[in-house]
Design a protein around this motif. Structure first.
Motif, short mmCIF file in Angstrom:
data_model
loop_
_atom_site.label_atom_id
_atom_site.label_comp_id
_atom_site.label_asym_id
_atom_site.label_seq_id
_atom_site.Cartn_x
_atom_site.Cartn_y
_atom_site.Cartn_z
N THR A 24 0.83 -1.20 0.00
CA THR A 24 0.00 0.00 0.00
C THR A 24 0.87 1.25 0.00
N ARG A 25 1.93 1.23 0.78
CA ARG A 25 2.85 2.38 0.83
C ARG A 25 3.54 2.59 -0.51
N TRP A 26 3.95 1.50 -1.15
CA TRP A 26 4.59 1.63 -2.46
C TRP A 26 3.59 2.16 -3.49
N GLU A 27 2.37 1.67 -3.43
CA GLU A 27 1.34 2.14 -4.36
C GLU A 27 1.15 3.65 -4.24
N GLN A 28 1.19 4.15 -3.01
CA GLN A 28 1.02 5.59 -2.78
C GLN A 28 2.26 6.38 -3.20
N LYS A 29 3.42 5.76 -3.10
CA LYS A 29 4.69 6.45 -3.37
C LYS A 29 5.06 6.46 -4.86
N LEU A 30 4.76 5.39 -5.55
CA LEU A 30 5.17 5.24 -6.95
C LEU A 30 4.05 5.74 -7.87
N SER A 31 4.33 6.77 -8.64
CA SER A 31 3.28 7.45 -9.42
C SER A 31 2.63 6.58 -10.48
N THR A 32 3.31 5.56 -10.98
CA THR A 32 2.73 4.72 -12.03
C THR A 32 2.18 3.40 -11.47
N ALA A 33 2.07 3.32 -10.15
CA ALA A 33 1.58 2.08 -9.52
C ALA A 33 0.07 2.14 -9.32
N ARG A 34 -0.54 0.98 -9.50
CA ARG A 34 -1.96 0.83 -9.16
C ARG A 34 -2.19 -0.59 -8.68
N ARG A 35 -3.17 -0.73 -7.84
CA ARG A 35 -3.50 -2.02 -7.24
C ARG A 35 -4.44 -2.80 -8.16
N VAL A 36 -4.20 -4.09 -8.26
CA VAL A 36 -5.14 -4.98 -8.94
C VAL A 36 -6.20 -5.31 -7.89
N GLU A 37 -7.39 -4.77 -8.08
CA GLU A 37 -8.49 -4.99 -7.12
C GLU A 37 -9.20 -6.31 -7.45
N GLN A 38 -9.44 -7.07 -6.41
CA GLN A 38 -10.19 -8.31 -6.55
C GLN A 38 -11.61 -8.12 -6.02
N ALA A 39 -12.57 -8.87 -6.55
CA ALA A 39 -13.95 -8.75 -6.11
C ALA A 39 -14.12 -9.18 -4.66
N ASP A 40 -13.37 -10.18 -4.24
CA ASP A 40 -13.49 -10.69 -2.87
C ASP A 40 -12.10 -11.02 -2.34
N TRP A 41 -11.61 -10.17 -1.44
CA TRP A 41 -10.28 -10.35 -0.87
C TRP A 41 -10.25 -11.47 0.17
N GLU A 42 -11.39 -11.87 0.68
CA GLU A 42 -11.43 -12.87 1.76
C GLU A 42 -11.70 -14.29 1.27
N ARG A 43 -12.24 -14.44 0.07
CA ARG A 43 -12.52 -15.76 -0.51
C ARG A 43 -11.93 -15.81 -1.92
N PRO A 44 -10.61 -15.98 -2.00
CA PRO A 44 -9.97 -15.97 -3.32
C PRO A 44 -10.32 -17.19 -4.16
N ILE A 45 -10.74 -16.94 -5.37
CA ILE A 45 -11.02 -17.99 -6.35
C ILE A 45 -9.99 -17.83 -7.47
N ARG A 46 -9.20 -18.86 -7.68
CA ARG A 46 -8.08 -18.76 -8.61
C ARG A 46 -8.48 -18.23 -9.97
N GLU A 47 -9.51 -18.76 -10.57
CA GLU A 47 -9.90 -18.34 -11.91
C GLU A 47 -10.24 -16.85 -11.95
N LEU A 48 -10.96 -16.36 -10.95
CA LEU A 48 -11.33 -14.95 -10.92
C LEU A 48 -10.12 -14.05 -10.66
N TRP A 49 -9.27 -14.48 -9.74
CA TRP A 49 -8.10 -13.66 -9.41
C TRP A 49 -7.13 -13.60 -10.60
N THR A 50 -6.88 -14.72 -11.23
CA THR A 50 -5.93 -14.71 -12.36
C THR A 50 -6.50 -13.92 -13.54
N GLU A 51 -7.80 -14.05 -13.77
CA GLU A 51 -8.42 -13.30 -14.86
C GLU A 51 -8.32 -11.80 -14.61
#
Length: 183
Positions: A24-51
């Motif tokens: 999170t700190r790097w994302e805020q510090k590096l101007s070209t950084a962005r987070r890959v947001e997942q629909a559900d951070w608590e129940r990861p489903i491989r197919e959805l996360w990789t897609e």
């Protein structure tokens, strides 16, 4: 390569890397950084996360540098075959969890296992700890060799997250800058 020459995609693991996490700190510090947001951070489903990672790579206008932590690492490894050739310039992988262990948290999709052993089609480095509760160092080292990743021994660093004392993690940022110079 300079950070301004790339799209830096932050790929968190389970729970999405909170406000004190180094990602999170790097994302805020590096101007070209962005987070890959997942629909559900608590129940990861491989197919959805990789897609989701693959679609973010495809949407990038510049070469991509992936910065993955924890379950983000297996997500990147599983998604690697979906990236257009040359779209990813490199991957900085930290704190691999051994998803093949029988004692992984039950909320993690069993489809994350087994981890692919094919070489990654881009340069990569895997930073691993000697006392990570989710992966013994020798397993991390074995995966790194399979993927063609450089292995970095972080010593006694736990899971290299905020709970382990890795909030700002300036040493990691320096290691990341060194990795970028090689690309």
């Amino acid at each position: 390569m300079r950070t301004s020459d790339a799209d830096i995609l932050i790929v968190p693991g389970l729970s999405g890397s909170g406000p004190d996490h180094w990602q999170t700190r790097w994302e805020q510090k590096l101007s070209t950084a962005r987070r890959v947001e997942q629909a559900d951070w608590e129940r990861p489903i491989r197919e959805l996360w990789t897609e989701r990672v693959a679609s973010e790579v495809a949407a990038s206008a510049r070469p991509v540098i992936l910065v993955a932590h924890s379950l983000g690492v297996p997500t990147v490894v599983h998604a690697a075959g979906r990236f257009a050739p040359g779209a990813v310039a490199g991957a900085f992988l930290v704190g691999l969890p051994d998803v093949e262990r029988p004692d992984m948290p039950s909320e993690i999709d069993p489809a994350f296992s087994p981890l692919p052993r094919d070489p990654l089609p881009f340069p990569s480095v895997l930073v691993a700890s000697r006392d990570d509760p989710y992966c013994i160092y020798e397993r991390a080292e074995d995966f790194a060799y399979s993927w063609g990743s450089a292995i970095v021994d972080a010593g006694q660093a736990g899971h290299m997250n905020a709970e382990s004392g890795y909030g700002p993690w300036p040493e990691g940022l320096m290691r990341f800058a060194g990795f970028l110079k090689l690309l």
